[in-house]
Motif scaffolding. Structure first.
Motif, PDB file in Angstrom:
ATOM      1  N   TYR A  34     -36.512  18.544 -25.078  1.00 35.18           N
ATOM      2  CA  TYR A  34     -36.259  17.162 -24.674  1.00 35.18           C
ATOM      3  C   TYR A  34     -34.803  16.901 -24.295  1.00 35.18           C
ATOM      4  CZ  TYR A  34     -40.776  16.625 -26.933  1.00 35.18           C
ATOM      5  OH  TYR A  34     -42.090  16.770 -27.290  1.00 35.18           O
ATOM      6  N   VAL A  35     -33.929  17.878 -24.468  1.00 30.25           N
ATOM      7  CA  VAL A  35     -32.512  17.688 -24.174  1.00 30.25           C
ATOM      8  C   VAL A  35     -32.331  17.358 -22.698  1.00 30.25           C
ATOM      9  CG1 VAL A  35     -30.288  18.889 -23.992  1.00 30.25           C
ATOM     10  CG2 VAL A  35     -31.671  19.118 -26.064  1.00 30.25           C
ATOM     11  N   GLY A  36     -31.550  16.314 -22.442  1.00 34.19           N
ATOM     12  CA  GLY A  36     -31.274  15.912 -21.066  1.00 34.19           C
ATOM     13  C   GLY A  36     -31.036  14.421 -20.967  1.00 34.19           C
ATOM     14  N   THR A  37     -30.959  13.945 -19.732  1.00 31.71           N
ATOM     15  CA  THR A  37     -30.764  12.524 -19.450  1.00 31.71           C
ATOM     16  C   THR A  37     -32.009  12.005 -18.747  1.00 31.71           C
ATOM     17  OG1 THR A  37     -28.378  12.826 -19.295  1.00 31.71           O
ATOM     18  CG2 THR A  37     -29.288  10.848 -18.274  1.00 31.71           C
ATOM     19  N   TYR A  38     -32.455  10.840 -19.170  1.00 27.05           N
ATOM     20  CA  TYR A  38     -33.675  10.227 -18.664  1.00 27.05           C
ATOM     21  C   TYR A  38     -33.377   8.801 -18.228  1.00 27.05           C
ATOM     22  CZ  TYR A  38     -35.898  13.983 -21.342  1.00 27.05           C
ATOM     23  OH  TYR A  38     -36.265  15.203 -21.847  1.00 27.05           O
ATOM     24  N   THR A  39     -34.112   8.311 -17.219  1.00 25.70           N
ATOM     25  CA  THR A  39     -33.985   6.919 -16.805  1.00 25.70           C
ATOM     26  C   THR A  39     -35.372   6.313 -16.659  1.00 25.70           C
ATOM     27  OG1 THR A  39     -33.945   7.473 -14.464  1.00 25.70           O
ATOM     28  CG2 THR A  39     -31.808   7.270 -15.563  1.00 25.70           C
ATOM     29  N   GLY A  40     -35.424   5.000 -16.832  1.00 27.79           N
ATOM     30  CA  GLY A  40     -36.673   4.285 -16.652  1.00 27.79           C
ATOM     31  C   GLY A  40     -36.392   2.818 -16.384  1.00 27.79           C
ATOM     32  N   CYS A  41     -37.251   2.174 -15.592  1.00 26.79           N
ATOM     33  CA  CYS A  41     -37.092   0.756 -15.266  1.00 26.79           C
ATOM     34  C   CYS A  41     -38.321   0.003 -15.742  1.00 26.79           C
ATOM     35  CB  CYS A  41     -36.931   0.587 -13.761  1.00 26.79           C
ATOM     36  SG  CYS A  41     -36.899  -1.151 -13.239  1.00 26.79           S
ATOM     37  N   ASN A  42     -38.094  -1.123 -16.412  1.00 25.18           N
ATOM     38  CA  ASN A  42     -39.181  -1.970 -16.865  1.00 25.18           C
ATOM     39  C   ASN A  42     -38.725  -3.422 -16.874  1.00 25.18           C
ATOM     40  OD1 ASN A  42     -41.740  -2.640 -17.960  1.00 25.18           O
ATOM     41  ND2 ASN A  42     -40.826  -2.729 -19.989  1.00 25.18           N
ATOM     42  N   ASN A  43     -39.215  -4.191 -15.929  1.00 28.03           N
ATOM     43  CA  ASN A  43     -38.968  -5.634 -15.921  1.00 28.03           C
ATOM     44  C   ASN A  43     -37.486  -5.991 -16.075  1.00 28.03           C
ATOM     45  OD1 ASN A  43     -39.763  -8.287 -15.672  1.00 28.03           O
ATOM     46  ND2 ASN A  43     -40.058  -8.531 -17.873  1.00 28.03           N
TER      47      ASN A  43
END
Length: 186
Positions: A34-43
């Motif tokens: 799971y190591v790393g950078t993640y992005t997500g958009c919600n409302n």
């Protein structure tokens, strides 16, 4: 090296490995995937989460959330929220358990069960749309609750499909996805 010395070395290594529980990959952190950078958009909220391992079975999770004018995380950035300390997650086990929120029905999936520890934190909320603990955008606002003054722990899980990370919470005997699905970016 003589055959006798090779035999002694092999015997010593075998005994050492047996005493340590065998030659498994016990030095590998099960959260490493799971190591790393993640992005997500919600409302209106774009979350950027960074996961890094800290010890054999633990990882540090830091999140910055930007609140945008538009619900698809575009337009002006009206506020940025950060906590002073990361969340610590500790690996417990991998298990096949009921999960809701991935697909249209509850399904059994193999997930990594984790303990989650949120330390007492201070939070930073900055930007042109900030009003107290809220960030205002046209037609609404997003408000943060006061952070805990003592550590809070809970049970959760991680599940990954390709580059999508699902953060799971344990509610009424079922693991449920959080509202934001994160996409690995690095």
């Amino acid at each position: 090296m003589s055959n006798k010395i090779k035999l002694v070395v092999a015997l010593v290594l075998s005994i050492s490995l047996a005493a340590c529980g065998g030659g498994s990959s016990s030095s590998t952190n099960p959260l490493e995937k799971y190591v790393g950078t993640y992005t997500g958009c919600n409302n209106h909220q774009k979350s950027t989460t960074t996961i890094s391992t800290t010890s054999y079975d633990q990882a540090s999770v830091s999140t910055t959330t930007d609140i945008f004018e538009n619900s698809d995380c575009t337009g002006a950035n009206l506020g940025t929220h950060t906590d002073s300390s990361p969340v610590t997650v500790t690996y417990r086990a991998a298990a096949n358990l009921p999960v809701s929120g991935i697909g249209s029905t509850v399904q059994n999936l193999t997930i990594d069960i984790i303990n989650i520890l949120l330390p007492p934190v201070s939070q930073s909320l900055t930007g042109s749309g900030v009003n107290g603990l809220c960030v205002n955008y046209t037609g609404g606002s997003y408000c943060y609750s006061t952070p805990p003054t003592s550590a809070v722990s809970s049970e959760g899980g991680f599940y990954m499909v390709g580059n999508l990370l699902y953060s799971l919470t344990f509610v009424n005997g079922v693991y449920q996805t959080d509202s934001v699905v994160l996409t690995k970016t690095s």
